[in-house]
Design a protein around this motif. Structure first.
Motif, PDB file in Angstrom:
ATOM      1  N   ASN A   1       8.512 165.240 -24.326  1.00 30.17           N
ATOM      2  CA  ASN A   1       7.904 164.845 -23.062  1.00 30.17           C
ATOM      3  C   ASN A   1       8.893 164.197 -22.104  1.00 30.17           C
ATOM      4  OD1 ASN A   1       5.572 164.866 -21.430  1.00 30.17           O
ATOM      5  ND2 ASN A   1       5.212 162.699 -21.839  1.00 30.17           N
ATOM      6  N   VAL A   2      10.111 164.709 -22.101  1.00 31.53           N
ATOM      7  CA  VAL A   2      11.140 164.243 -21.172  1.00 31.53           C
ATOM      8  C   VAL A   2      11.650 165.447 -20.386  1.00 31.53           C
ATOM      9  CG1 VAL A   2      13.466 163.317 -20.986  1.00 31.53           C
ATOM     10  CG2 VAL A   2      11.839 162.255 -22.538  1.00 31.53           C
TER      11      VAL A   2
ATOM     12  N   ASN B   1       6.445 165.546 -14.117  1.00 37.77           N
ATOM     13  CA  ASN B   1       5.318 165.299 -13.211  1.00 37.77           C
ATOM     14  C   ASN B   1       5.099 163.810 -12.956  1.00 37.77           C
ATOM     15  OD1 ASN B   1       4.242 167.947 -15.026  1.00 37.77           O
ATOM     16  ND2 ASN B   1       4.289 168.154 -12.806  1.00 37.77           N
ATOM     17  N   ARG B   2       6.219 163.141 -12.740  1.00 32.87           N
ATOM     18  CA  ARG B   2       6.191 161.740 -12.358  1.00 32.87           C
ATOM     19  C   ARG B   2       7.153 161.543 -11.190  1.00 32.87           C
ATOM     20  NH1 ARG B   2       2.533 162.072 -15.240  1.00 32.87           N
ATOM     21  NH2 ARG B   2       1.905 160.772 -17.014  1.00 32.87           N
ATOM     22  N   VAL B   3       6.963 160.444 -10.463  1.00 32.67           N
ATOM     23  CA  VAL B   3       7.895 160.071  -9.402  1.00 32.67           C
ATOM     24  C   VAL B   3       8.740 158.911  -9.927  1.00 32.67           C
ATOM     25  CG1 VAL B   3       8.180 159.230  -7.052  1.00 32.67           C
ATOM     26  CG2 VAL B   3       6.278 160.766  -7.602  1.00 32.67           C
TER      27      VAL B   3
ATOM     28  N   ILE C   1      23.750 164.879 -18.584  1.00 31.65           N
ATOM     29  CA  ILE C   1      22.450 164.921 -17.930  1.00 31.65           C
ATOM     30  C   ILE C   1      21.821 166.225 -18.400  1.00 31.65           C
ATOM     31  CG2 ILE C   1      21.176 165.096 -15.773  1.00 31.65           C
ATOM     32  CD1 ILE C   1      23.379 163.510 -14.412  1.00 31.65           C
ATOM     33  N   ALA C   2      20.706 166.145 -19.095  1.00 30.90           N
ATOM     34  CA  ALA C   2      20.054 167.337 -19.636  1.00 30.90           C
ATOM     35  C   ALA C   2      18.704 167.535 -18.972  1.00 30.90           C
ATOM     36  CB  ALA C   2      19.879 167.213 -21.143  1.00 30.90           C
ATOM     37  N   ILE C   3      18.416 168.780 -18.600  1.00 33.11           N
ATOM     38  CA  ILE C   3      17.114 169.155 -18.063  1.00 33.11           C
ATOM     39  C   ILE C   3      16.485 170.134 -19.055  1.00 33.11           C
ATOM     40  CG2 ILE C   3      15.877 170.309 -16.192  1.00 33.11           C
ATOM     41  CD1 ILE C   3      18.090 169.374 -14.308  1.00 33.11           C
ATOM     42  N   ASP C   4      15.324 169.756 -19.566  1.00 33.94           N
ATOM     43  CA  ASP C   4      14.666 170.563 -20.609  1.00 33.94           C
ATOM     44  C   ASP C   4      15.620 170.844 -21.767  1.00 33.94           C
ATOM     45  OD1 ASP C   4      12.229 170.667 -19.236  1.00 33.94           O
ATOM     46  OD2 ASP C   4      12.854 172.421 -18.084  1.00 33.94           O
ATOM     47  N   GLY C   5      16.445 169.872 -22.098  1.00 37.39           N
ATOM     48  CA  GLY C   5      17.338 170.012 -23.234  1.00 37.39           C
ATOM     49  C   GLY C   5      18.636 170.730 -22.962  1.00 37.39           C
ATOM     50  N   VAL C   6      18.885 171.139 -21.720  1.00 35.76           N
ATOM     51  CA  VAL C   6      20.116 171.851 -21.374  1.00 35.76           C
ATOM     52  C   VAL C   6      21.032 170.925 -20.579  1.00 35.76           C
ATOM     53  CG1 VAL C   6      21.118 173.805 -20.138  1.00 35.76           C
ATOM     54  CG2 VAL C   6      18.950 174.083 -21.337  1.00 35.76           C
TER      55      VAL C   6
ATOM     56  N   THR D   1       8.503 167.353 -10.792  1.00 32.87           N
ATOM     57  CA  THR D   1       9.110 166.089 -11.199  1.00 32.87           C
ATOM     58  C   THR D   1       9.970 165.626 -10.024  1.00 32.87           C
ATOM     59  OG1 THR D   1       9.157 166.768 -13.516  1.00 32.87           O
ATOM     60  CG2 THR D   1      10.638 164.973 -12.866  1.00 32.87           C
ATOM     61  N   ILE D   2       9.754 164.419  -9.544  1.00 33.57           N
ATOM     62  CA  ILE D   2      10.410 163.950  -8.325  1.00 33.57           C
ATOM     63  C   ILE D   2      11.257 162.716  -8.628  1.00 33.57           C
ATOM     64  CG2 ILE D   2      10.042 163.040  -5.991  1.00 33.57           C
ATOM     65  CD1 ILE D   2       7.414 164.640  -5.929  1.00 33.57           C
ATOM     66  N   VAL D   3      12.496 162.741  -8.151  1.00 26.06           N
ATOM     67  CA  VAL D   3      13.373 161.570  -8.235  1.00 26.06           C
ATOM     68  C   VAL D   3      13.761 161.210  -6.811  1.00 26.06           C
ATOM     69  CG1 VAL D   3      15.456 160.560  -9.222  1.00 26.06           C
ATOM     70  CG2 VAL D   3      14.255 162.382 -10.463  1.00 26.06           C
ATOM     71  N   ILE D   4      13.498 159.964  -6.418  1.00 25.09           N
ATOM     72  CA  ILE D   4      13.717 159.555  -5.035  1.00 25.09           C
ATOM     73  C   ILE D   4      14.598 158.314  -4.971  1.00 25.09           C
ATOM     74  CG2 ILE D   4      11.477 158.345  -5.116  1.00 25.09           C
ATOM     75  CD1 ILE D   4      11.275 158.661  -2.090  1.00 25.09           C
TER      76      ILE D   4
END
Length: 274
Positions: free
Chosen positions: A25-26, A53-55, A89-94, A221-224
């Motif tokens: 769930n990351v 799906n978080r800010v 920095i991994a996105i969906d494990g990549v 998924t939002i990073v601000i």
């Protein structure tokens, strides 16, 4: 195309020296991430988890590394001479810095909205369709559908639907920023990065952007990055406090603002510096 799909086509590329141990769930996992401009180290050992799906708001004083970190997620810093990264920095494990990652696919999957709205000197329609055309899509029916959908998601459709062929430069500042968000959404990213998206806008336009961010987290998924702590408190689910290139503390936004664990966080939140 997701990063996973992009990298699947490059199985024979050299593998990175190590891969992250993924956490359930990351969406974004950061492990011991350092960043350098030449000999100057600007990020030091960043570790964090960003849920899907978080800010997530990045706060901290000017020059603390927030924007550098944000741009590292989709490797926008690659264009800076002498810039280099270490750690992961991994996105969906990549691992996004893996040699097997297609940077074009990465940036399609991780959209970016900048501090200053930057519409192209084209029509409203062509601004939103730009990424699709670059990707080889020319079918007018598809373009029409995606442009309408993207403008609706950016809460701009009702304001511009009767003037799609008008210049984007004729829009107000707040409308231009929402157009840039629509342009980022048109290529169907999973993550949207926002660097001070409302800092140049009036209060009414800022409110619209904040409402939009809150609605978009159902799909993205939002990073601000924001200097406005009230804004961070209003729109984010989790907040990360940066200071001098280090992640001081990260947690649920209400915890960071109401009961921070670190004294430095409390001092910044209460306005003792920054």
């Amino acid at each position: 195309m997701t990063i996973m799909e992009a990298t699947e086509t490059r199985k024979h590329a050299p593998a990175p020296t190590s891969e992250p141990k993924t956490t359930p769930n990351v969406k974004i996992e950061v492990q011991d991430f350092d960043f350098f401009y030449g000999d100057a180290q600007v990020l030091h050992g960043i570790n964090m988890h960003v849920a899907p799906n978080r800010v997530t708001a990045l706060i901290g004083p000017s020059g603390c590394g927030k924007s550098t970190f944000l741009r590292s997620i989709n490797r926008m810093n690659d264009i800076i001479p002498g810039a280099r990264a270490a750690g992961m920095i991994a996105i969906d494990g990549v691992n996004v810095n893996s040699p097997s990652v297609d940077v074009v696919a990465l940036r399609r999957n991780v959209g970016m909205v900048f501090q200053k709205s930057n519409p192209f000197p084209k029509s409203i329609f062509e601004n939103v369709a730009y990424g699709l055309r670059i990707g080889g899509i020319s079918d007018r029916r598809i373009l029409d559908e995606v442009v309408e959908k993207s403008l609706m998601r950016a809460a701009l459709w009702d304001e511009v639907k009767d003037r799609l062929n008008a210049s984007a430069l004729a829009l107000s500042g707040g409308q231009q920023q929402r157009l840039c968000i629509a342009r980022a959404l048109a290529v169907d990213p999973e993550i949207v990065l926002m660097d001070e998206p409302a800092s140049a806008l009036d209060p009414i336009a800022t409110q619209k952007i904040e409402e939009l961010i809150y609605e978009l987290k159902d799909s993205y998924t939002i990073v601000i990055v924001t200097h406005n702590m009230q804004q961070a408190a209003r729109v984010s689910d989790q907040t990360a406090f940066f200071m001098l290139g280090k992640l001081v503390e990260m947690g649920a936004t209400n915890m960071i603002f109401m009961n921070p664990k670190e004294k430095l966080t409390e001092e910044y939140i209460t306005g003792r510096f920054g």
